[in-house]
Motif scaffolding. Sequence first.
Motif, PDB file in Angstrom:
ATOM      1  N   GLY A 153       0.807  -1.137  -0.002  1.00  0.00           N
ATOM      2  CA  GLY A 153       0.109   0.153  -0.097  1.00  0.00           C
ATOM      3  C   GLY A 153       0.765   1.165   0.197  1.00  0.00           C
ATOM      4  N   ASN A 154       2.108   1.201   0.316  1.00  0.00           N
ATOM      5  CA  ASN A 154       2.853   2.110   0.198  1.00  0.00           C
ATOM      6  C   ASN A 154       2.510   3.370   1.041  1.00  0.00           C
ATOM      7  OD1 ASN A 154       4.986   4.044  -0.730  1.00  0.00           O
ATOM      8  ND2 ASN A 154       4.370   4.205  -2.678  1.00  0.00           N
ATOM      9  N   GLU A 155       2.263   3.105   2.347  1.00  0.00           N
ATOM     10  CA  GLU A 155       1.675   4.210   3.348  1.00  0.00           C
ATOM     11  C   GLU A 155       2.576   5.625   3.237  1.00  0.00           C
ATOM     12  OE1 GLU A 155       0.953   4.857   7.954  1.00  0.00           O
ATOM     13  OE2 GLU A 155       1.307   2.800   7.196  1.00  0.00           O
ATOM     14  N   LEU A 156       4.085   5.398   3.055  1.00  0.00           N
ATOM     15  CA  LEU A 156       4.927   6.686   3.162  1.00  0.00           C
ATOM     16  C   LEU A 156       4.829   7.330   1.809  1.00  0.00           C
ATOM     17  CD1 LEU A 156       7.790   4.630   5.062  1.00  0.00           C
ATOM     18  CD2 LEU A 156       6.381   6.617   5.881  1.00  0.00           C
ATOM     19  N   GLU A 157       4.205   6.898   0.873  1.00  0.00           N
ATOM     20  CA  GLU A 157       3.988   7.473  -0.405  1.00  0.00           C
ATOM     21  C   GLU A 157       5.281   7.627  -1.201  1.00  0.00           C
ATOM     22  OE1 GLU A 157       2.031  11.377   0.114  1.00  0.00           O
ATOM     23  OE2 GLU A 157       0.130  10.167   0.231  1.00  0.00           O
ATOM     24  N   ILE A 158       6.010   6.498  -0.963  1.00  0.00           N
ATOM     25  CA  ILE A 158       7.436   6.520  -1.814  1.00  0.00           C
ATOM     26  C   ILE A 158       7.255   6.652  -3.383  1.00  0.00           C
ATOM     27  CG2 ILE A 158       9.521   4.794  -2.330  1.00  0.00           C
ATOM     28  CD1 ILE A 158       9.217   3.803   0.460  1.00  0.00           C
ATOM     29  N   ASP A 159       8.009   7.358  -3.944  1.00  0.00           N
ATOM     30  CA  ASP A 159       8.105   7.510  -5.369  1.00  0.00           C
ATOM     31  C   ASP A 159       9.016   5.966  -5.912  1.00  0.00           C
ATOM     32  OD1 ASP A 159       8.232   7.906  -8.270  1.00  0.00           O
ATOM     33  OD2 ASP A 159       9.111  10.015  -7.937  1.00  0.00           O
ATOM     34  N   GLN A 160       8.248   5.445  -6.528  1.00  0.00           N
ATOM     35  CA  GLN A 160       9.102   4.105  -6.927  1.00  0.00           C
ATOM     36  C   GLN A 160      10.345   4.246  -7.699  1.00  0.00           C
ATOM     37  OE1 GLN A 160       6.371   0.920  -8.079  1.00  0.00           O
ATOM     38  NE2 GLN A 160       4.779   2.113  -6.806  1.00  0.00           N
ATOM     39  N   ARG A 161      10.303   5.368  -8.588  1.00  0.00           N
ATOM     40  CA  ARG A 161      11.274   5.873  -9.307  1.00  0.00           C
ATOM     41  C   ARG A 161      12.680   6.296  -8.731  1.00  0.00           C
ATOM     42  NH1 ARG A 161       8.116  10.114 -12.679  1.00  0.00           N
ATOM     43  NH2 ARG A 161       7.910  10.763 -10.395  1.00  0.00           N
ATOM     44  N   ARG A 162      12.268   6.852  -7.378  1.00  0.00           N
ATOM     45  CA  ARG A 162      13.380   7.340  -6.639  1.00  0.00           C
ATOM     46  C   ARG A 162      13.895   6.635  -5.445  1.00  0.00           C
ATOM     47  NH1 ARG A 162      10.412  11.964  -8.414  1.00  0.00           N
ATOM     48  NH2 ARG A 162      11.407  13.219  -9.930  1.00  0.00           N
ATOM     49  N   VAL A 163      13.553   5.232  -5.594  1.00  0.00           N
ATOM     50  CA  VAL A 163      14.206   4.597  -4.454  1.00  0.00           C
ATOM     51  C   VAL A 163      15.897   4.167  -4.818  1.00  0.00           C
ATOM     52  CG1 VAL A 163      14.430   2.084  -3.612  1.00  0.00           C
ATOM     53  CG2 VAL A 163      12.229   3.111  -4.277  1.00  0.00           C
ATOM     54  N   ILE A 225      18.955   7.443   4.134  1.00  0.00           N
ATOM     55  CA  ILE A 225      17.717   7.848   3.335  1.00  0.00           C
ATOM     56  C   ILE A 225      17.855   6.662   2.169  1.00  0.00           C
ATOM     57  CG2 ILE A 225      17.444   9.389   1.451  1.00  0.00           C
ATOM     58  CD1 ILE A 225      18.923  11.524   3.090  1.00  0.00           C
ATOM     59  N   VAL A 226      16.537   5.994   2.338  1.00  0.00           N
ATOM     60  CA  VAL A 226      16.435   5.127   1.229  1.00  0.00           C
ATOM     61  C   VAL A 226      15.867   5.312   0.126  1.00  0.00           C
ATOM     62  CG1 VAL A 226      16.300   3.320   3.168  1.00  0.00           C
ATOM     63  CG2 VAL A 226      14.356   4.303   2.410  1.00  0.00           C
ATOM     64  N   ALA A 227      14.968   6.328   0.141  1.00  0.00           N
ATOM     65  CA  ALA A 227      14.027   6.812  -1.053  1.00  0.00           C
ATOM     66  C   ALA A 227      13.538   8.088  -0.735  1.00  0.00           C
ATOM     67  CB  ALA A 227      12.885   5.736  -1.031  1.00  0.00           C
ATOM     68  N   TYR A 228      12.960   8.536  -2.099  1.00  0.00           N
ATOM     69  CA  TYR A 228      12.395  10.100  -2.107  1.00  0.00           C
ATOM     70  C   TYR A 228      10.837   9.866  -2.455  1.00  0.00           C
ATOM     71  CZ  TYR A 228      17.156  11.902  -1.396  1.00  0.00           C
ATOM     72  OH  TYR A 228      18.243  12.002  -1.033  1.00  0.00           O
ATOM     73  N   ARG A 229      10.160  10.874  -1.827  1.00  0.00           N
ATOM     74  CA  ARG A 229       8.579  10.979  -2.363  1.00  0.00           C
ATOM     75  C   ARG A 229       8.419  11.816  -3.646  1.00  0.00           C
ATOM     76  NH1 ARG A 229       9.077  11.636   3.186  1.00  0.00           N
ATOM     77  NH2 ARG A 229       7.554  10.126   4.694  1.00  0.00           N
ATOM     78  N   ARG A 230       7.377  11.938  -4.232  1.00  0.00           N
ATOM     79  CA  ARG A 230       7.222  12.801  -5.360  1.00  0.00           C
ATOM     80  C   ARG A 230       7.559  14.197  -5.108  1.00  0.00           C
ATOM     81  NH1 ARG A 230       4.397  10.434  -9.863  1.00  0.00           N
ATOM     82  NH2 ARG A 230       3.650   8.113  -9.231  1.00  0.00           N
TER      83      ARG A 230
END
Length: 558
Positions: A153-163, A225-230
Amino acid sequence: MAYKTDIEIAREAKKKPIQEIGAKLGIPSDDLLPFGHDKAKVSAEFIAAQRNKEDGKLILVTAINPTPAGEGKTTTTVGLGDGLNAIGKKAAICIREASLGPCFGMKGGAAGGGYAQVVPMEDMNLHFTGDFHAITSAHNLLSAMIDNHIYWGNELEIDQRRVVWRRVLDMNDRALRDIVTSLGGVSNGFPRQAGFDITVASEVMAILCLALDIDDLQKRLGDIIVAYRRDRTPVYCRDIKADGAMTVLLQQAMQPNIVQTLENNPAFVHGGPFANIAHGCNSVVATTTALKLADYVVTEAGFGADLGAEKFLNIKCRKAGIAPSVVVLVATVRAMKMNGGVAKADLGAENVDAVKNGCPNLGRHIENLKSFGVPVVVAINHFVTDTDAEVQAVKDFVASQGSEAILSKHWEFGSEGSKDLATRVAQIADADMASFAPIYPDEMPLFEKVETIAKRIYRADEVLADKKIRDQLKQWEEQGYGNLPVCMAKTQYSFSTDPNLRGAPVGHSVPVREVRLSAGAGFIVVICGEIMTMPGLPRIPSAEAICINDDGVIDGLF
């Protein structure tokens, strides 16, 4: 005269029980977690109890840029440690653990050589006490939890392009540099591009080697830091709730390993970030513990002084609050000849002119190290083919640079061959001549830090970085990371980013291909030129010659 191989010498070692080795440093047997009879981990409780003790003298061993002729930096570190003990000093050695990647690739081993080795040699070069496996597991647990979070469900709203968290493996495997994950349908997650680095390039490795204790370890892991949001805001490891479980996996790996030299002197072997793609030093906890227990601690920094020593002095010393009393710069006559243009096949013949022509590489390292405010001694690691005239040419050159060079025959004779070096190094360390300082302040802008290293250490004219990279550095400064040191990822073979450019090149440029923020480790990785964070195996890997022979013992490690 036929000389025994390193592994033959190591097999003949008369090892003492590890409890006896620990006792030399005042470590009770109850504070040693044994791995067999000849290696152990030192308990966190014992380490914590040493905090208020006075530090011994720190001696850093570094080298010229490596050549196929061999320099023997670890061999000299071990030989110097044995030499100090032989002249009546209480000394310990601190070196890095070996990675399986280069053991099966180019190196075939990394525990010293000749009669200046750390044992058990086979264990150290293979699985040892499992530290690297623990680091690999902790790193990849985080990878799995990131993908699992997105799947559910990606509760943290991770941008999958920015992992930005890649996976790791302790092996040279070029096929894994760039991969696509999660193919095969809905149940396998969301397909995306990913990749692997070698374990020694993992931020988890850097964190383990810079953390002060288990609490500091967990905090630093949480800061990854593992990823970024949009909206470009960062997602941290602690947001994924992986830091606790990762710390559990690393709890034992965090405790430094103690083993022994061939002469039964104590050696801490802990952590192993590469110097060409990471910060190249053994763990802070091992070094600082050794400093509390011994009067002299001999440690090494990876590859040439432009990489390992620069990072030791600008990153490790800054973070750990330690400073070397003297730096030993390792060189060989053979390597000077290679820098002077002689082919490897012709190194056995005397060629004083080639030695002189190759010395500018040595001279630049001396000058660079002195710029940190530390006295420098050159150790000429003796090879049996060296002639007196060639050795004298190096000594004369070093004297012209305001330092001194000492011939050391530890490879051939153990401590008996390194007493001269040990005596002089101890004299300089005791004289308290060092006035150490890093070459750039914390508050300097990140790109200026890169330029400072490129111009002052590599002697480049300029740093080439496109707007995207400069903007990324500025963005990190705005986010509060501007005070971090920079960790240069560059070829080890040259001052430049061209591995074929030997000697002391000038007039070159340093192209920056990528920058990565290691917020947990506390530095910015700057990837220059063609350097790879996942190496490949050579055409004929060392693994082809490694086997168990008819006597049931390992052959092929060296």
